[in-house]
Design a protein around this motif. Structure first.
Motif, PDB file in Angstrom:
ATOM      1  N   LEU A 113       0.822  -1.207   0.000  1.00 35.01           N
ATOM      2  CA  LEU A 113       0.000   0.000   0.000  1.00 35.01           C
ATOM      3  C   LEU A 113       0.857   1.259   0.000  1.00 35.01           C
ATOM      4  N   ALA A 114       1.997   1.181   0.689  1.00 34.83           N
ATOM      5  CA  ALA A 114       2.890   2.338   0.728  1.00 34.83           C
ATOM      6  C   ALA A 114       3.363   2.707  -0.672  1.00 34.83           C
ATOM      7  N   THR A 115       3.691   1.701  -1.478  1.00 36.95           N
ATOM      8  CA  THR A 115       4.124   1.993  -2.850  1.00 36.95           C
ATOM      9  C   THR A 115       2.995   2.604  -3.662  1.00 36.95           C
ATOM     10  N   ILE A 116       1.754   2.172  -3.378  1.00 36.75           N
ATOM     11  CA  ILE A 116       0.603   2.723  -4.092  1.00 36.75           C
ATOM     12  C   ILE A 116       0.412   4.188  -3.729  1.00 36.75           C
ATOM     13  N   PHE A 117       0.408   4.479  -2.431  1.00 39.52           N
ATOM     14  CA  PHE A 117       0.131   5.839  -1.981  1.00 39.52           C
ATOM     15  C   PHE A 117       1.279   6.799  -2.278  1.00 39.52           C
ATOM     16  N   LEU A 118       2.515   6.299  -2.200  1.00 38.82           N
ATOM     17  CA  LEU A 118       3.665   7.170  -2.400  1.00 38.82           C
ATOM     18  C   LEU A 118       3.980   7.410  -3.876  1.00 38.82           C
ATOM     19  N   GLN A 119       3.616   6.445  -4.719  1.00 40.18           N
ATOM     20  CA  GLN A 119       4.063   6.531  -6.104  1.00 40.18           C
ATOM     21  C   GLN A 119       2.949   6.462  -7.142  1.00 40.18           C
ATOM     22  N   ASN A 120       1.893   5.673  -6.886  1.00 38.82           N
ATOM     23  CA  ASN A 120       0.949   5.371  -7.954  1.00 38.82           C
ATOM     24  C   ASN A 120      -0.504   5.703  -7.650  1.00 38.82           C
ATOM     25  N   PHE A 121      -0.771   6.492  -6.597  1.00 39.21           N
ATOM     26  CA  PHE A 121      -2.158   6.723  -6.191  1.00 39.21           C
ATOM     27  C   PHE A 121      -2.993   7.324  -7.316  1.00 39.21           C
ATOM     28  N   ASP A 122      -2.443   8.299  -8.029  1.00 31.11           N
ATOM     29  CA  ASP A 122      -3.200   8.979  -9.080  1.00 31.11           C
ATOM     30  C   ASP A 122      -3.520   8.061 -10.258  1.00 31.11           C
ATOM     31  N   GLN A 123      -2.821   6.924 -10.342  1.00 33.97           N
ATOM     32  CA  GLN A 123      -3.038   6.002 -11.452  1.00 33.97           C
ATOM     33  C   GLN A 123      -4.036   4.902 -11.111  1.00 33.97           C
ATOM     34  N   ARG A 131     -12.947   4.421  -2.819  1.00 34.96           N
ATOM     35  CA  ARG A 131     -12.951   3.584  -1.626  1.00 34.96           C
ATOM     36  C   ARG A 131     -11.905   4.064  -0.623  1.00 34.96           C
ATOM     37  N   VAL A 132     -10.728   4.427  -1.121  1.00 33.57           N
ATOM     38  CA  VAL A 132      -9.684   4.959  -0.242  1.00 33.57           C
ATOM     39  C   VAL A 132     -10.181   6.230   0.444  1.00 33.57           C
ATOM     40  N   GLU A 133     -10.817   7.090  -0.318  1.00 37.30           N
ATOM     41  CA  GLU A 133     -11.313   8.345   0.248  1.00 37.30           C
ATOM     42  C   GLU A 133     -12.397   8.082   1.287  1.00 37.30           C
ATOM     43  N   GLU A 174       2.390  14.575   5.122  1.00 28.71           N
ATOM     44  CA  GLU A 174       2.908  14.963   3.813  1.00 28.71           C
ATOM     45  C   GLU A 174       4.436  15.006   3.819  1.00 28.71           C
ATOM     46  N   GLU A 175       5.001  15.481   4.928  1.00 26.92           N
ATOM     47  CA  GLU A 175       6.460  15.506   5.044  1.00 26.92           C
ATOM     48  C   GLU A 175       7.025  14.093   5.030  1.00 26.92           C
ATOM     49  N   LEU A 176       6.367  13.189   5.759  1.00 25.69           N
ATOM     50  CA  LEU A 176       6.828  11.790   5.772  1.00 25.69           C
ATOM     51  C   LEU A 176       6.779  11.182   4.381  1.00 25.69           C
ATOM     52  N   LYS A 177       5.722  11.482   3.634  1.00 25.51           N
ATOM     53  CA  LYS A 177       5.614  10.957   2.273  1.00 25.51           C
ATOM     54  C   LYS A 177       6.808  11.394   1.431  1.00 25.51           C
ATOM     55  N   LEU A 178       7.195  12.653   1.570  1.00 21.68           N
ATOM     56  CA  LEU A 178       8.347  13.157   0.827  1.00 21.68           C
ATOM     57  C   LEU A 178       9.640  12.495   1.301  1.00 21.68           C
ATOM     58  N   ARG A 179       9.779  12.316   2.611  1.00 21.20           N
ATOM     59  CA  ARG A 179      10.988  11.718   3.163  1.00 21.20           C
ATOM     60  C   ARG A 179      11.123  10.244   2.779  1.00 21.20           C
ATOM     61  N   LEU A 180       9.988   9.565   2.617  1.00 20.22           N
ATOM     62  CA  LEU A 180      10.011   8.123   2.348  1.00 20.22           C
ATOM     63  C   LEU A 180       9.836   7.779   0.876  1.00 20.22           C
ATOM     64  N   ARG A 181       9.540   8.782   0.052  1.00 15.34           N
ATOM     65  CA  ARG A 181       9.158   8.531  -1.343  1.00 15.34           C
ATOM     66  C   ARG A 181      10.180   7.692  -2.107  1.00 15.34           C
ATOM     67  N   HIS A 182      11.449   7.967  -1.911  1.00 16.08           N
ATOM     68  CA  HIS A 182      12.481   7.278  -2.709  1.00 16.08           C
ATOM     69  C   HIS A 182      13.212   6.188  -1.898  1.00 16.08           C
TER      70      HIS A 182
END
Length: 215
Positions: A113-123, A131-133, A174-182
């Motif tokens: 799920l982390a990969t989905i939310f951090l990288q591919n959510f818009d896709q 459902r996520v919302e 949001e900060e965590l998402k940026l810190r963990l994105r890569h």
């Protein structure tokens, strides 16, 4: 949305889990495009023909995994949140403990799920995004509903203080998402992030609550 197929549903639980965990790991490590169904069947200990008997396509398997992970998030995390605790900051700590147990019990699902939310959510498929919302709305109610506002200092507006708490943690997320994105999500140690979160809770408690809790 892709649901569970009857042949897969009829498998014994242990075999289902082997296939699910093998697929979660492969998609997490390599993403949808690069993930290999050959590697999934190898790790799961099944024939490739059987995988496509259970799921008609790689995409169907992928979307089933998203649906599966969202379902266990709702049942094994959100439904376990105790809303009888009316102290906002104590509730947030208890929620964090539930989340930590969830992370430890379902690491493959959380990493996926982390990969989905951090990288591919818009896709994601629009129905899955909806459902996520919807789950986010449920989570918001679990976190911020039925609070005891008498614990807030008398010289501040409790509703505005609560809004500041919400803004603070939205910004923190949001900060965590940026810190963990890569980062490689499979190797992340979440412990320090929970410790950091608790420190912020203590600071905000000091800022917004009375020095002595009402009896």
């Amino acid at each position: 949305m892709f649901g569970i197929t009857k042949p897969f549903k009829n498998l014994d639980f242990a075999k289902q889990k082997r296939i699910i965990n093998a697929a979660l790991k492969e998609f997490t490590d390599k993403g949808f495009e690069q993930a290999s169904t050959n590697q999934i069947v190898k790790d799961a200990g099944i024939g490739k023909g059987m995988l496509f008997y259970y799921f008609n396509s790689k995409k169907e398997l992928y979307y089933y995994l998203i649906d599966y992970c969202l379902e266990i998030t709702e049942q094994r995390y959100l439904e376990l949140i105790d809303t009888s605790e009316r102290d906002l900051f104590e509730r947030l700590k208890k929620i964090s403990n539930v989340k930590m147990e969830f992370l430890m019990k379902y690491p493959n699902a959380i990493n996926f799920l982390a990969t989905i939310f951090l990288q591919n959510f818009d896709q994601m498929d629009e129905e899955l995004i909806s459902r996520v919302e919807a789950l986010q709305v449920i989570g918001h109610t679990k976190i911020y509903g039925n609070l005891d506002y008498s614990m807030f200092r008398d010289d501040i507006d409790a509703e505005k203080a609560l809004k500041l708490v919400k803004w603070a943690f939205h910004g923190y997320e949001e900060e965590l998402k940026l810190r963990l994105r890569h980062q490689d999500v499979t190797s992340i140690d979440y412990g320090p992030y929970f410790d950091e979160f608790f420190n912020y809770l203590d600071i905000m408690r000091t800022c917004f609550y009375k020095k002595e809790r009402p009896k």
